[in-house]
Design a protein around this motif. Structure first.
Motif, PDB file in Angstrom:
ATOM      1  N   ASP A  84       0.770  -1.431   0.463  1.00  0.00           N
ATOM      2  CA  ASP A  84      -0.170  -0.275   0.102  1.00  0.00           C
ATOM      3  C   ASP A  84       0.928   1.500   0.312  1.00  0.00           C
ATOM      4  O   ASP A  84       0.493   2.601   0.039  1.00  0.00           O
ATOM      5  N   ASN A  85       2.289   1.213   0.081  1.00  0.00           N
ATOM      6  CA  ASN A  85       3.447   1.900  -0.805  1.00  0.00           C
ATOM      7  C   ASN A  85       3.047   2.832  -1.305  1.00  0.00           C
ATOM      8  O   ASN A  85       3.388   3.685  -1.839  1.00  0.00           O
ATOM      9  N   PHE A  86       1.934   2.178  -2.518  1.00  0.00           N
ATOM     10  CA  PHE A  86       1.416   2.275  -3.774  1.00  0.00           C
ATOM     11  C   PHE A  86      -0.228   2.331  -3.909  1.00  0.00           C
ATOM     12  O   PHE A  86      -0.527   2.036  -3.316  1.00  0.00           O
ATOM     13  N   ASP A  87      -0.348   4.188  -4.579  1.00  0.00           N
ATOM     14  CA  ASP A  87      -2.160   4.576  -4.407  1.00  0.00           C
ATOM     15  C   ASP A  87      -2.578   3.816  -5.727  1.00  0.00           C
ATOM     16  O   ASP A  87      -3.750   3.662  -5.463  1.00  0.00           O
ATOM     17  N   ASP A  88      -2.437   2.468  -6.207  1.00  0.00           N
ATOM     18  CA  ASP A  88      -2.918   2.131  -7.357  1.00  0.00           C
ATOM     19  C   ASP A  88      -2.658   0.122  -6.501  1.00  0.00           C
ATOM     20  O   ASP A  88      -1.851  -0.671  -7.225  1.00  0.00           O
ATOM     21  N   ALA A  89      -3.583  -0.866  -6.529  1.00  0.00           N
ATOM     22  CA  ALA A  89      -3.796  -1.775  -6.031  1.00  0.00           C
ATOM     23  C   ALA A  89      -3.075  -2.782  -7.521  1.00  0.00           C
ATOM     24  O   ALA A  89      -2.277  -3.456  -7.310  1.00  0.00           O
ATOM     25  N   ALA A  90      -3.146  -2.737  -8.440  1.00  0.00           N
ATOM     26  CA  ALA A  90      -2.264  -3.118  -9.781  1.00  0.00           C
ATOM     27  C   ALA A  90      -0.786  -2.934  -9.598  1.00  0.00           C
ATOM     28  O   ALA A  90      -0.330  -3.029 -10.368  1.00  0.00           O
ATOM     29  N   ILE A  91      -0.005  -1.811  -8.465  1.00  0.00           N
ATOM     30  CA  ILE A  91       1.088  -1.345  -8.779  1.00  0.00           C
ATOM     31  C   ILE A  91       1.312  -0.392  -9.590  1.00  0.00           C
ATOM     32  O   ILE A  91       1.954   0.775  -9.845  1.00  0.00           O
ATOM     33  N   CYS A  92       1.093  -1.179 -11.432  1.00  0.00           N
ATOM     34  CA  CYS A  92       1.422   0.019 -12.643  1.00  0.00           C
ATOM     35  C   CYS A  92       0.138  -0.495 -13.129  1.00  0.00           C
ATOM     36  O   CYS A  92       0.349  -1.120 -13.952  1.00  0.00           O
ATOM     37  N   GLY A 111       3.780   4.901  -7.040  1.00  0.00           N
ATOM     38  CA  GLY A 111       4.236   4.836  -6.212  1.00  0.00           C
ATOM     39  C   GLY A 111       4.940   6.198  -4.905  1.00  0.00           C
ATOM     40  O   GLY A 111       3.862   7.431  -5.206  1.00  0.00           O
ATOM     41  N   PRO A 112       5.374   6.509  -4.185  1.00  0.00           N
ATOM     42  CA  PRO A 112       5.622   7.366  -3.020  1.00  0.00           C
ATOM     43  C   PRO A 112       6.053   8.725  -3.656  1.00  0.00           C
ATOM     44  O   PRO A 112       5.595   9.349  -2.586  1.00  0.00           O
ATOM     45  N   THR A 113       6.616   8.859  -4.965  1.00  0.00           N
ATOM     46  CA  THR A 113       7.152  10.102  -5.191  1.00  0.00           C
ATOM     47  C   THR A 113       6.426  10.497  -6.635  1.00  0.00           C
ATOM     48  O   THR A 113       7.446  10.941  -7.477  1.00  0.00           O
ATOM     49  N   SER A 114       6.177   9.386  -7.322  1.00  0.00           N
ATOM     50  CA  SER A 114       4.997   9.796  -8.215  1.00  0.00           C
ATOM     51  C   SER A 114       5.598   9.853  -9.653  1.00  0.00           C
ATOM     52  O   SER A 114       6.086  10.011 -10.206  1.00  0.00           O
ATOM     53  N   ALA A 115       7.188   9.012  -9.233  1.00  0.00           N
ATOM     54  CA  ALA A 115       8.311   8.634 -10.712  1.00  0.00           C
ATOM     55  C   ALA A 115       8.084   7.490 -11.169  1.00  0.00           C
ATOM     56  O   ALA A 115       8.594   6.431 -10.048  1.00  0.00           O
ATOM     57  N   PHE A 116       8.760   7.667 -11.527  1.00  0.00           N
ATOM     58  CA  PHE A 116       8.951   5.168 -12.462  1.00  0.00           C
ATOM     59  C   PHE A 116      10.158   4.883 -11.582  1.00  0.00           C
ATOM     60  O   PHE A 116       9.715   3.598 -11.126  1.00  0.00           O
ATOM     61  N   LYS A 117      11.070   5.731 -11.163  1.00  0.00           N
ATOM     62  CA  LYS A 117      12.104   5.371 -10.485  1.00  0.00           C
ATOM     63  C   LYS A 117      11.460   4.845  -8.869  1.00  0.00           C
ATOM     64  O   LYS A 117      12.472   3.524  -8.385  1.00  0.00           O
ATOM     65  N   ASP A 118      10.548   4.814  -8.735  1.00  0.00           N
ATOM     66  CA  ASP A 118       9.887   4.295  -7.579  1.00  0.00           C
ATOM     67  C   ASP A 118       9.640   2.542  -7.826  1.00  0.00           C
ATOM     68  O   ASP A 118       9.930   1.612  -6.881  1.00  0.00           O
ATOM     69  N   GLU A 136      -7.548  22.574 -11.853  1.00  0.00           N
ATOM     70  CA  GLU A 136      -9.147  23.242 -12.165  1.00  0.00           C
ATOM     71  C   GLU A 136      -9.327  23.601 -13.190  1.00  0.00           C
ATOM     72  O   GLU A 136     -10.930  22.911 -14.036  1.00  0.00           O
ATOM     73  N   GLU A 137      -7.980  23.454 -14.127  1.00  0.00           N
ATOM     74  CA  GLU A 137      -8.643  24.439 -15.574  1.00  0.00           C
ATOM     75  C   GLU A 137      -8.969  23.077 -16.155  1.00  0.00           C
ATOM     76  O   GLU A 137      -9.307  22.860 -17.056  1.00  0.00           O
ATOM     77  N   THR A 138      -8.542  21.847 -16.077  1.00  0.00           N
ATOM     78  CA  THR A 138      -8.284  20.452 -16.929  1.00  0.00           C
ATOM     79  C   THR A 138      -9.849  18.809 -16.275  1.00  0.00           C
ATOM     80  O   THR A 138      -9.489  18.344 -17.017  1.00  0.00           O
ATOM     81  N   GLY A 139      -9.661  19.848 -14.857  1.00  0.00           N
ATOM     82  CA  GLY A 139     -10.493  18.765 -14.092  1.00  0.00           C
ATOM     83  C   GLY A 139      -9.820  16.936 -14.060  1.00  0.00           C
ATOM     84  O   GLY A 139     -10.486  16.500 -13.650  1.00  0.00           O
ATOM     85  N   LYS A 140      -8.498  17.419 -14.205  1.00  0.00           N
ATOM     86  CA  LYS A 140      -7.803  16.084 -13.450  1.00  0.00           C
ATOM     87  C   LYS A 140      -8.067  16.476 -11.796  1.00  0.00           C
ATOM     88  O   LYS A 140      -5.974  16.550 -11.836  1.00  0.00           O
ATOM     89  N   ASP A 141      -8.409  15.961 -11.534  1.00  0.00           N
ATOM     90  CA  ASP A 141      -8.370  16.723  -9.619  1.00  0.00           C
ATOM     91  C   ASP A 141      -7.203  15.213  -9.425  1.00  0.00           C
ATOM     92  O   ASP A 141      -7.551  14.609  -8.258  1.00  0.00           O
ATOM     93  N   ASP A 142      -6.588  14.432  -9.860  1.00  0.00           N
ATOM     94  CA  ASP A 142      -5.827  13.270  -9.897  1.00  0.00           C
ATOM     95  C   ASP A 142      -4.362  13.038  -8.723  1.00  0.00           C
ATOM     96  O   ASP A 142      -3.177  12.972  -8.877  1.00  0.00           O
ATOM     97  N   ILE A 143      -4.421  14.119  -8.178  1.00  0.00           N
ATOM     98  CA  ILE A 143      -2.856  14.982  -7.766  1.00  0.00           C
ATOM     99  C   ILE A 143      -2.851  13.558  -6.395  1.00  0.00           C
ATOM    100  O   ILE A 143      -3.281  13.546  -5.608  1.00  0.00           O
ATOM    101  N   PRO A 144      -1.623  12.673  -6.598  1.00  0.00           N
ATOM    102  CA  PRO A 144      -0.398  12.051  -5.394  1.00  0.00           C
ATOM    103  C   PRO A 144      -1.597  12.739  -4.292  1.00  0.00           C
ATOM    104  O   PRO A 144      -1.006  13.644  -4.145  1.00  0.00           O
ATOM    105  N   ALA A 145      -1.472  11.968  -3.585  1.00  0.00           N
ATOM    106  CA  ALA A 145      -1.668  12.897  -1.562  1.00  0.00           C
ATOM    107  C   ALA A 145       0.018  13.624  -1.316  1.00  0.00           C
ATOM    108  O   ALA A 145       0.596  13.955  -1.249  1.00  0.00           O
TER     109      ALA A 145
END
Ligand SMILES: *Cc1c(COP(=O)(O)O)cnc(C)c1O
Length: 524
Positions: free
Chosen positions: A95-103, A120-127, A482-491
């Motif tokens: 659960d360090n990843f925000d999606d159960a499928a991991i990728c 992953g926790p830092t929002s880049a693929f290096k995780d 707000e401009e795009t309606g993409k409110d999926d910013i990772p925590a």
């Protein structure tokens, strides 16, 4: 030494050789991970690659991601017990990843599939690699310690231009027997990237801003790694050895092989690709690590036809794939809209060439000597033919990169980051009949400034309007959301403004200053 080889033998026979044939006896996985770089400067590769049938690959889809990864590590016969591998993978991909499928894979149409490597926790693929490697690093160290082959702990030192530092901090924080120090150029990383690093929790971490640019950080760290007197002193007084855990470590490559195998299984299970049907894979490339991992997945049995190498304006790899000559003798380092791929010396290409020469260490030694002496090498015609059988390549300039972000949002209602946009644009130019899997390497909110430029039709590098420039990185991301309606910013990105800043030290970039900062950290 023989005791260690025996340990490896008891788990199977897969030892690691090095690309320059200079390191002597092959070593087991645990030692390849701890050593990072082989003696003599070569890179470790496994003596044998496992081979999986399409059926075996497809069946991986029945397992959770952590178990898929454990299955593939076991197929590589690594010298750790099965139950240890299972436990480590459970911690690496949970659960360090925000999606159960991991990728997870998002399909834009029937033939265009985006492999999202940034949950992953830092929002880049290096995780994907750096949530996994530290688990195996600590376990390898403790296995070697128990075997009497190791009697010290580690200080990992990382110089970063942004993404790697935070991913390494998150991966190694609270790891057993390891401390980690990260150096970034003061004023040289984005607001988001700086806050990600200086708010890192954990008892074994330290972050320093360095007066100078990334090159100063990198050069400082490299000099410390070659300062033998300092290494001896650390070992004698603190029982600490330095390590880099950088992207040439085999322990960072293997987790990346896993996701290419796993994603083929996913595509088949979702009915998007018929079992056995070929796909092409497109990867935005800097150090050649991520695309090399896809090549290994192909060797292991994934039906991959072509590998598309996507470059930005730093197009040394694209030129190499198109000409057989790797030439940086007269090539300037260019700052682009996809900064994590800004690179001239692409270290993992060495492994790829070793494999494509049929594992000829002599050829590698010659080319790497040419590279360091003449800043240029040319591969032989047979090797070049193999490069062309496997790879095609294209480079994408900054303006096209930004236009692609806008075009993909308009056409598919899907927001991508600049690195993914480079891959998307290259894939459009290179693709044929096969479905394409595109590696998406960062969440858009890691690079909000360039996403803003893209959405507002601005030029690459153009100054943001004053009111936008005054926003923090988090505020800018909320504006884009707000401009795009993409409110999926990772925590992990959304809450940075409110987090406690733990590290405020600014140090000089010379060896002495970094060494005393490191010692103060060890002896605090
Ligand atoms: C590091 C990085 C890359 C390049 O990956 P390589 O393995 O060096 O080819 C691409 N995109 C992002 C976002 C990265 O952080």
């Amino acid at each position: 030494m023989s005791e260690r080889i025996d340990r490896a033998a008891s788990f199977g026979q897969n030892l690691y050789v090095d690309t320059r044939g200079a390191a002597g006896e092959p070593v087991p996985f645990t030692e390849a991970v701890i050593n990072g770089l082989a003696v003599g400067g070569g890179l470790y590769v496994p003596q044998e690659l496992p081979s999986l049938t399409v059926d075996e690959i497809a069946r991986l889809a029945e397992l959770p991601y952590a178990e898929r990864a454990a299955t593939i590590y076991r197929a590589f016969n690594i010298d750790l017990p099965d139950e240890v591998i299972d436990g480590l993978m459970g911690r690496a991909y949970g659960d360090n990843f925000d999606d159960a499928a991991i990728c997870p894979i998002t399909s834009l149409d029937d033939d265009t599939h985006i492999l999202e490597l940034w949950h992953g926790p830092t929002s880049a693929f290096k995780d994907m690699a750096l949530q996994c490697l530290p688990q195996f690093f600590s376990a390898s160290a403790s296995a070697l310690r128990e075997a009497g082959a190791l009697d010290h702990e580690f200080l990992i030192l990382v110089a970063t231009s942004g993404d790697t530092g935070k991913a390494a901090l998150e991966g190694f924080k609270d790891a057993d027997g390891v401390r980690i120090g990260v150096l970034f150029p003061d004023g040289g990383v984005s607001d988001i990237q700086r806050k990600q690093m200086v708010t890192t929790t954990g008892d074994n971490v330290r972050v320093w801003a360095v007066r100078g640019n990334f090159d100063d950080c990198q050069t400082g760290v490299k000099r410390i790694f070659s300062d033998e007197a300092f290494a001896e002193q650390l070992l004698a007084e603190d029982a600490i050895a330095l390590s880099s855990a950088n992207s040439i470590n085999w322990g960072r490559l293997l987790p990346q092989v896993v996701y290419y195998i796993s994603s083929y299984a996913e595509l088949v299970a979702a009915g998007k690709v018929a079992a056995g049907a070929e796909i092409d894979v497109c990867v935005p490339t800097g150090n050649f690590g991520n695309i090399l991992a896809a090549w290994y997945a192909k060797q292991i049995g994934v039906p991959i036809d072509m590998l598309f190498c996507a470059s930005n304006d730093n197009r040394v790899l694209t030129d190499f794939i198109n000409t057989g000559t790797y030439d940086i003798s007269d090539r300037a380092f260019i700052l682009t809209s996809s900064p994590s791929m800004d690179i001239l010396v692409s270290s993992n290409l060495e492994r790829q060439l070793f494999e494509l020469t049929g594992r000829d260490p002599e050829a590698i030694r010659q080319w790497m000597a040419d590279l360091s002496e003449k800043r240029c090498f040319r591969v032989d015609p047979a090797t070049f033919a193999r490069v062309r059988e496997n790879f095609s390549a294209d480079s994408v300039d900054n303006a096209t990169c930004l236009a692609t972000i806008k075009a993909v949002l308009d056409e598919y209602d899907y927001l991508i980051d600049p690195h993914t946009a480079v891959a998307f644009a290259a894939a459009q130019n290179l693709r044929g009949e096969n479905p394409v899997l595109i590696a998406s390497t960062a969440h858009w909110a890691k690079f909000g400034d360039n996403v803003y430029r893209a959405l507002h039709g601005m030029e690459p590098g153009e100054a943001l309007p004053a009111d936008v420039a005054a926003l923090t990185g988090c505020e800018l991301n909320r504006l884009i959301a707000e401009e795009t309606g993409k409110d999926d910013i990772p925590a992990g990105l959304a809450n940075l403004d409110g987090m406690e800043v733990r590290f405020t030290d600014v140090i000089d970039g010379n060896v002495g200053a970094i060494e005393s900062a490191a010692q103060a950290f060890l002896r605090r």
